[in-house]
Design a protein around this motif. Sequence first.
Motif, PDB file in Angstrom:
ATOM      1  N   LEU A  35      36.495  15.076  52.487  1.00 34.24           N
ATOM      2  CA  LEU A  35      37.492  16.046  52.943  1.00 34.24           C
ATOM      3  C   LEU A  35      38.041  16.799  51.753  1.00 34.24           C
ATOM      4  O   LEU A  35      38.472  16.195  50.768  1.00 34.24           O
ATOM      5  N   ILE A  36      38.020  18.111  51.855  1.00 35.76           N
ATOM      6  CA  ILE A  36      38.668  18.974  50.873  1.00 35.76           C
ATOM      7  C   ILE A  36      39.674  19.795  51.673  1.00 35.76           C
ATOM      8  O   ILE A  36      39.284  20.667  52.443  1.00 35.76           O
ATOM      9  N   ILE A  37      40.956  19.464  51.521  1.00 39.98           N
ATOM     10  CA  ILE A  37      41.991  20.169  52.268  1.00 39.98           C
ATOM     11  C   ILE A  37      42.957  20.771  51.268  1.00 39.98           C
ATOM     12  O   ILE A  37      43.656  20.054  50.550  1.00 39.98           O
ATOM     13  N   LEU A  38      42.948  22.095  51.213  1.00 38.47           N
ATOM     14  CA  LEU A  38      43.833  22.843  50.311  1.00 38.47           C
ATOM     15  C   LEU A  38      43.789  22.282  48.895  1.00 38.47           C
ATOM     16  O   LEU A  38      44.798  21.895  48.325  1.00 38.47           O
ATOM     17  N   ASN A  39      42.613  22.191  48.333  1.00 35.49           N
ATOM     18  CA  ASN A  39      42.343  21.760  46.959  1.00 35.49           C
ATOM     19  C   ASN A  39      42.547  20.267  46.704  1.00 35.49           C
ATOM     20  O   ASN A  39      42.523  19.833  45.565  1.00 35.49           O
ATOM     21  N   GLN A  40      42.769  19.487  47.734  1.00 34.34           N
ATOM     22  CA  GLN A  40      42.853  18.031  47.573  1.00 34.34           C
ATOM     23  C   GLN A  40      41.543  17.456  48.111  1.00 34.34           C
ATOM     24  O   GLN A  40      41.254  17.571  49.297  1.00 34.34           O
ATOM     25  N   GLU A  41      40.776  16.845  47.221  1.00 32.08           N
ATOM     26  CA  GLU A  41      39.432  16.389  47.569  1.00 32.08           C
ATOM     27  C   GLU A  41      39.310  14.880  47.430  1.00 32.08           C
ATOM     28  O   GLU A  41      39.741  14.301  46.440  1.00 32.08           O
ATOM     29  N   GLU A  42      38.716  14.258  48.454  1.00 30.15           N
ATOM     30  CA  GLU A  42      38.517  12.810  48.432  1.00 30.15           C
ATOM     31  C   GLU A  42      37.457  12.448  49.467  1.00 30.15           C
ATOM     32  O   GLU A  42      37.241  13.175  50.429  1.00 30.15           O
ATOM     33  N   ILE A  43      36.812  11.322  49.261  1.00 23.28           N
ATOM     34  CA  ILE A  43      35.884  10.778  50.248  1.00 23.28           C
ATOM     35  C   ILE A  43      36.610   9.657  50.977  1.00 23.28           C
ATOM     36  O   ILE A  43      37.167   8.750  50.354  1.00 23.28           O
ATOM     37  N   TYR A  44      36.609   9.748  52.312  1.00 20.96           N
ATOM     38  CA  TYR A  44      37.350   8.804  53.144  1.00 20.96           C
ATOM     39  C   TYR A  44      36.414   8.112  54.129  1.00 20.96           C
ATOM     40  O   TYR A  44      35.368   8.658  54.493  1.00 20.96           O
ATOM     41  N   SER A  45      36.841   6.960  54.610  1.00 19.97           N
ATOM     42  CA  SER A  45      36.134   6.337  55.726  1.00 19.97           C
ATOM     43  C   SER A  45      36.340   7.245  56.936  1.00 19.97           C
ATOM     44  O   SER A  45      37.259   8.075  56.955  1.00 19.97           O
ATOM     45  N   ASN A  46      35.516   7.076  57.956  1.00 19.34           N
ATOM     46  CA  ASN A  46      35.663   7.929  59.128  1.00 19.34           C
ATOM     47  C   ASN A  46      37.033   7.749  59.800  1.00 19.34           C
ATOM     48  O   ASN A  46      37.605   8.704  60.307  1.00 19.34           O
ATOM     49  N   VAL A  47      37.587   6.557  59.763  1.00 19.51           N
ATOM     50  CA  VAL A  47      38.917   6.312  60.350  1.00 19.51           C
ATOM     51  C   VAL A  47      39.992   7.034  59.540  1.00 19.51           C
ATOM     52  O   VAL A  47      40.865   7.711  60.104  1.00 19.51           O
ATOM     53  N   GLN A  48      39.948   6.901  58.213  1.00 18.90           N
ATOM     54  CA  GLN A  48      40.926   7.585  57.357  1.00 18.90           C
ATOM     55  C   GLN A  48      40.828   9.103  57.518  1.00 18.90           C
ATOM     56  O   GLN A  48      41.853   9.793  57.566  1.00 18.90           O
ATOM     57  N   ALA A  49      39.612   9.608  57.586  1.00 17.81           N
ATOM     58  CA  ALA A  49      39.416  11.057  57.755  1.00 17.81           C
ATOM     59  C   ALA A  49      40.065  11.531  59.047  1.00 17.81           C
ATOM     60  O   ALA A  49      40.704  12.589  59.082  1.00 17.81           O
ATOM     61  N   GLY A  50      39.934  10.751  60.110  1.00 19.81           N
ATOM     62  CA  GLY A  50      40.559  11.107  61.375  1.00 19.81           C
ATOM     63  C   GLY A  50      42.071  11.170  61.279  1.00 19.81           C
ATOM     64  O   GLY A  50      42.712  12.086  61.812  1.00 19.81           O
ATOM     65  N   ILE A  51      42.672  10.223  60.584  1.00 21.06           N
ATOM     66  CA  ILE A  51      44.133  10.199  60.415  1.00 21.06           C
ATOM     67  C   ILE A  51      44.604  11.422  59.633  1.00 21.06           C
ATOM     68  O   ILE A  51      45.585  12.071  59.992  1.00 21.06           O
ATOM     69  N   ILE A  52      43.894  11.747  58.570  1.00 20.96           N
ATOM     70  CA  ILE A  52      44.277  12.890  57.729  1.00 20.96           C
ATOM     71  C   ILE A  52      44.124  14.200  58.495  1.00 20.96           C
ATOM     72  O   ILE A  52      45.002  15.073  58.446  1.00 20.96           O
ATOM     73  N   LEU A  53      43.026  14.338  59.243  1.00 22.93           N
ATOM     74  CA  LEU A  53      42.839  15.564  60.016  1.00 22.93           C
ATOM     75  C   LEU A  53      43.850  15.669  61.154  1.00 22.93           C
ATOM     76  O   LEU A  53      44.340  16.765  61.451  1.00 22.93           O
ATOM     77  N   LYS A  54      44.188  14.557  61.776  1.00 19.11           N
ATOM     78  CA  LYS A  54      45.195  14.574  62.844  1.00 19.11           C
ATOM     79  C   LYS A  54      46.519  15.091  62.293  1.00 19.11           C
ATOM     80  O   LYS A  54      47.177  15.926  62.919  1.00 19.11           O
ATOM     81  N   ASP A  55      46.896  14.629  61.106  1.00 13.29           N
ATOM     82  CA  ASP A  55      48.119  15.098  60.457  1.00 13.29           C
ATOM     83  C   ASP A  55      48.038  16.601  60.167  1.00 13.29           C
ATOM     84  O   ASP A  55      48.989  17.335  60.422  1.00 13.29           O
ATOM     85  N   PHE A  56      46.901  17.057  59.654  1.00 17.47           N
ATOM     86  CA  PHE A  56      46.730  18.479  59.356  1.00 17.47           C
ATOM     87  C   PHE A  56      46.883  19.319  60.623  1.00 17.47           C
ATOM     88  O   PHE A  56      47.595  20.324  60.634  1.00 17.47           O
ATOM     89  N   PHE A  57      46.214  18.903  61.709  1.00 14.51           N
ATOM     90  CA  PHE A  57      46.269  19.686  62.947  1.00 14.51           C
ATOM     91  C   PHE A  57      47.644  19.628  63.611  1.00 14.51           C
ATOM     92  O   PHE A  57      48.046  20.577  64.280  1.00 14.51           O
ATOM     93  N   GLN A  58      48.390  18.543  63.417  1.00 12.06           N
ATOM     94  CA  GLN A  58      49.759  18.484  63.953  1.00 12.06           C
ATOM     95  C   GLN A  58      50.669  19.453  63.204  1.00 12.06           C
ATOM     96  O   GLN A  58      51.543  20.079  63.800  1.00 12.06           O
ATOM     97  N   LYS A  59      50.448  19.585  61.899  1.00 12.27           N
ATOM     98  CA  LYS A  59      51.256  20.511  61.094  1.00 12.27           C
ATOM     99  C   LYS A  59      50.802  21.956  61.246  1.00 12.27           C
ATOM    100  O   LYS A  59      51.569  22.882  60.976  1.00 12.27           O
ATOM    101  N   ASN A  60      49.540  22.143  61.656  1.00 10.68           N
ATOM    102  CA  ASN A  60      48.959  23.478  61.759  1.00 10.68           C
ATOM    103  C   ASN A  60      48.220  23.632  63.087  1.00 10.68           C
ATOM    104  O   ASN A  60      46.991  23.741  63.107  1.00 10.68           O
ATOM    105  N   PRO A  61      48.949  23.646  64.209  1.00 16.44           N
ATOM    106  CA  PRO A  61      48.252  23.782  65.489  1.00 16.44           C
ATOM    107  C   PRO A  61      47.553  25.143  65.577  1.00 16.44           C
ATOM    108  O   PRO A  61      48.157  26.179  65.279  1.00 16.44           O
TER     109      PRO A  61
END
Length: 128
Positions: A47-73
Motif C-alpha cells: 500500500l502506498i497512500i499519500l507517500n506512506q509506503e508499506e507492505i501489509y498482510s491482507n487483513v492489515q491492508a483491509g483495516i488501513i483502506l477501510k480507514d482511508f475510505f471512511q475519511k474520504n468517502p
Amino acid sequence: MKKFLLIVFLVGAVQVTKADVIEDIAVYMKNGDVKSLSNYFASTVELIILNQEEIYSNVQAGIILKDFFQKNPAKSYKIVHKVNSNANYKFGVILLSTSKNVFRVSYELKASSGKFLIAQIRIEENKE
C-alpha cells in the motif's frame, strides 16, 4: 451434441468477457466496500497512500483502506487506464472523486491459482 457443446462454449466465453476485474475493483473502491475488495487481496499487499509506503498482510491492508475510505468517502470514479492484455497481469488507474479531493488510484493484479489478486494499491492526490 455438437450444437449443445458449441452453445455451452459460447455462453461461457461471453461470461468470461463480461467479468472485468478492473471495473469490479473500481466499483468496490467507489463504494468503500473493503469487504468485497479484500476478496481480491494477495496474502500481502503493498500500500502506498499519500507517500506512506508499506507492505501489509491482507487483513492489515483491509483495516488501513477501510480507514482511508471512511475519511474520504467517494462520490464517483472514472477509469482512466487499463492494462488487461496479459494473461498473468492486470493494471488499472482510476480517478476517485471525494468531497475533499480527487485521488489517483492505481492497482496492480497478478494471476494466482486462476484468479487475479491485488498485489499493490497506490493512492495519491491527483495533480492534473
